[in-house]
Design an enzyme around this catalytic site. Structure first.
Site, short mmCIF file in Angstrom:
data_model
loop_
_atom_site.label_atom_id
_atom_site.label_comp_id
_atom_site.label_asym_id
_atom_site.label_seq_id
_atom_site.Cartn_x
_atom_site.Cartn_y
_atom_site.Cartn_z
N HIS A 1 0.82 -1.22 0.00
CA HIS A 1 0.00 0.00 0.00
C HIS A 1 0.85 1.27 0.00
O HIS A 1 1.55 1.55 0.97
CB HIS A 1 -0.90 -0.01 1.24
CG HIS A 1 -2.13 0.82 1.09
ND1 HIS A 1 -3.33 0.30 0.64
CD2 HIS A 1 -2.37 2.14 1.31
CE1 HIS A 1 -4.25 1.25 0.62
NE2 HIS A 1 -3.69 2.38 1.01
N ASP B 1 0.31 5.48 -1.09
CA ASP B 1 -0.67 6.49 -1.50
C ASP B 1 -0.09 7.64 -2.28
O ASP B 1 -0.73 8.70 -2.39
CB ASP B 1 -1.40 7.03 -0.26
CG ASP B 1 -2.57 6.15 0.15
OD1 ASP B 1 -3.37 5.81 -0.74
OD2 ASP B 1 -2.69 5.80 1.34
N GLU C 1 -8.80 1.53 -3.24
CA GLU C 1 -9.04 1.55 -1.79
C GLU C 1 -10.44 2.05 -1.47
O GLU C 1 -10.65 3.23 -1.24
CB GLU C 1 -7.99 2.45 -1.10
CG GLU C 1 -8.04 2.37 0.42
CD GLU C 1 -6.97 3.20 1.08
OE1 GLU C 1 -6.41 4.09 0.43
OE2 GLU C 1 -6.68 2.95 2.27
N HIS D 1 -13.42 2.02 2.58
CA HIS D 1 -12.46 2.91 3.23
C HIS D 1 -13.11 3.31 4.55
O HIS D 1 -13.60 2.42 5.26
CB HIS D 1 -12.11 4.10 2.31
CG HIS D 1 -10.94 4.88 2.83
ND1 HIS D 1 -11.04 6.18 3.26
CD2 HIS D 1 -9.65 4.52 3.04
CE1 HIS D 1 -9.85 6.60 3.70
NE2 HIS D 1 -8.99 5.60 3.59
N HIS E 1 -9.41 -1.62 6.73
CA HIS E 1 -10.51 -0.63 6.82
C HIS E 1 -11.90 -1.25 6.97
O HIS E 1 -12.87 -0.52 7.16
CB HIS E 1 -10.56 0.30 5.60
CG HIS E 1 -9.50 1.34 5.57
ND1 HIS E 1 -9.48 2.42 6.42
CD2 HIS E 1 -8.39 1.47 4.78
CE1 HIS E 1 -8.43 3.18 6.15
NE2 HIS E 1 -7.74 2.61 5.17
N HIS F 1 -2.85 -3.18 4.51
CA HIS F 1 -2.11 -2.31 5.44
C HIS F 1 -2.82 -2.28 6.80
O HIS F 1 -3.57 -1.37 7.10
CB HIS F 1 -1.90 -0.91 4.87
CG HIS F 1 -3.15 -0.15 4.48
ND1 HIS F 1 -4.14 -0.69 3.68
CD2 HIS F 1 -3.55 1.12 4.77
CE1 HIS F 1 -5.09 0.22 3.51
NE2 HIS F 1 -4.76 1.32 4.16
N ASP G 1 1.98 1.84 3.89
CA ASP G 1 1.06 2.99 3.80
C ASP G 1 1.82 4.31 3.67
O ASP G 1 1.32 5.37 4.05
CB ASP G 1 0.10 3.03 5.00
CG ASP G 1 -1.19 3.79 4.68
OD1 ASP G 1 -1.40 4.14 3.50
OD2 ASP G 1 -1.97 4.05 5.61
#
Ligand SMILES: *[C@@H]1O[C@H](CO)[C@@H](O)[C@H](O)[C@H]1NC(C)=O
Ligand SMILES: *[C@@H]1O[C@H](CO)[C@@H](O)[C@H](O)[C@H]1NC(C)=O
Length: 422
Positions: free
Chosen positions: A53, A55, A166, A193, A239, A260, A329
């Site tokens: 993961h 971003d 995600e 999420h 999540h 993650h 992450d």
């Protein structure tokens, strides 16, 4: 003082005897931190380190509006504003190289606020961005959509670049959109999420930010999971609420991942995975990719690389080494552990595991990427099996009012009178 290669030979030899490194001379031999990092680098050169993961794509949107002409990934972003000023920036090509990253799931994330509005369009724009980024840096990055392509990219010394989505809000309640995302190369989808979707509860329900709406997955949610199985898209439960985790584990014909998340027993964040779910995950052959955000590692603003290693060790003691990976992450968090500040630091984490003393080179290779490759390959096998047995694309559609949907934002196509004939 042993050079790194010699330690590797010793490690491999100790494994061939089927014993852990502990009890051999390694325990005493690997005395310096530098030697452990060297050994970790040797291990990561052999087996690809595949992080679950990152971003960065969202930051490229936030900082430069997806304008790649204004983004120099090959430069040192620590010296370029606004990246240099942001606590959310931890990634550039040079640091990925130093960190021995062999594969990365780049995340096409779009915020929950776009649910039932323009989430699908924003997701497509983030996927387009990831593909353009890979093309622009094709000498260092290689698009990958299956296990063979990951290994080929690693063999070519390029960063295998995969796409994850995600949040189930990205499919706009439509299995047709899910299928098209697969066609575009998306290889995992996180079911939620921070918002519930009309078909799945998010982990936010665990701390009363949102009330549980479904208690887990609805029947449409289970159809989403089965369609992901049929396509060969990994189901990601980071999540998700505990109810959604349970329902997805039961509904999925293929092993699932947490891209993650860390261990709930060590830090009781609802973003982490409780022990009973970890046990079920192991039974189904799945994977938890341990995450680095200080608030999920130590439930507080500060943490260290040793604390992350503790999560990894805890999970190994509970369910075995075959179910652990890493999902840092990076670029999606603003507080990183000391000793694991950015993507250049992964070898330090593996060196920390070597310091503990009862980790073999084979164990570390599994955590680095071999476990992810095994899970991904099982997912591909389930896909092939379902296709061979003639399972057709699902035509299930969602009925009833959509949670949070604003009627004025939708054209109710079915209610329109035909007006094509002039
Ligand atoms: C975590 O533990 C703290 C302190 O024991 C408690 O106040 C909090 O409610 C717990 N959170 C969860 C999600 O269980
Ligand atoms: C490895 O060593 C640590 C620290 O001594 C211990 O807590 C853990 O149980 C050991 N795990 C295994 C699988 O040997």
């Amino acid at each position: 003082m042993f050079p790194g290669w010699m330690l590797l030979v010793l490690l491999l030899a100790s494994q061939q005897l089927g014993r852990p490194a502990r009890g051999h001379s390694l325990d005493g031999a690997v005395t310096s931190a530098r030697e452990r990092v060297d050994l970790a680098r040797h291990i990561l050169a052999e087996a690809p380190l595949i992080d679950g993961h990152n971003d960065l794509p969202w930051n490229i949107r936030k900082f430069v509006h997806n304008q790649l002409k204004d983004f120099n990934f090959a430069g040192d972003l620590r010296t370029v504003a606004p990246w240099s000023r942001s606590a959310w920036s931890h990634t550039d090509l040079r640091r990925l190289r130093r960190g021995m990253v062999g594969g990365q799931f780049w995340v096409a994330y779009v915020p929950c606020e776009s649910q039932n509005l323009n989430a699908v369009q924003l997701t497509l724009e983030q996927i387009d961005l990831i593909k353009r980024l890979i093309d622009k840096y094709a000498h260092q990055m290689q698009f990958a959509s299956d296990t063979k392509e990951i290994m080929r990219a690693h063999g070519d010394r390029k960063i295998a670049s995969l796409i994850g989505v995600e949040g189930g809000h990205s499919i706009g309640n439509s299995l047709a959109v899910l299928r098209i995302l697969y066609d575009l190369g998306v290889r995992y989808m996180t079911l939620t999420h921070t918002c519930n979707t009309p078909w799945a509860d998010s982990s936010s329900v665990e701390h009363n930010m949102k009330y549980p709406e479904h208690g887990g997955l609805t029947s449409f949610g289970k159809a989403v999971v089965r369609e992901m199985n049929r396509l060969g898209m990994m189901v990601d439960l980071s999540h998700a609420s505990v109810g959604t985790m349970r329902d997805a584990l039961a509904a999925s014909k293929a092993p699932v991942i947490f891209s993650h998340s860390s261990a709930f027993a060590l830090c009781n964040s609802s973003r982490n995975v409780p022990d009973d779910i970890l046990r079920d995950l192991a039974v189904s052959g799945g994977l938890v990719m341990v995450t680095f955000y200080n608030y999920f590692v130590k439930c507080g603003p500060t943490a260290t690389v040793a604390d992350v290693a503790e999560h990894i060790s805890y999970i190994r003691d509970l369910i075995g080494v075959d179910h652990i990976g890493v999902g840092g992450d990076f670029d999606g968090i603003n507080r990183t552990p000391r000793g694991l500040e950015d993507v250049s630091m992964y070898p330090e984490l593996f060196a920390e595991l070597l310091r503990i003393g009862n980790w073999t080179a084979d164990d570390l290779k599994k955590v680095a990427g071999l476990n992810l490759l095994r899970v991904f390959s099982s997912v591909e096998k389930v896909r092939d099996h379902m296709r061979l047995s003639g399972v057709l694309p699902s035509e299930v559609f969602i009925t009833g009012p959509l949670s949070g949907a604003r009627p004025e934002c939708f054209l109710d196509v079915d209610s329109i009178e035909r007006e094509m004939e002039l």
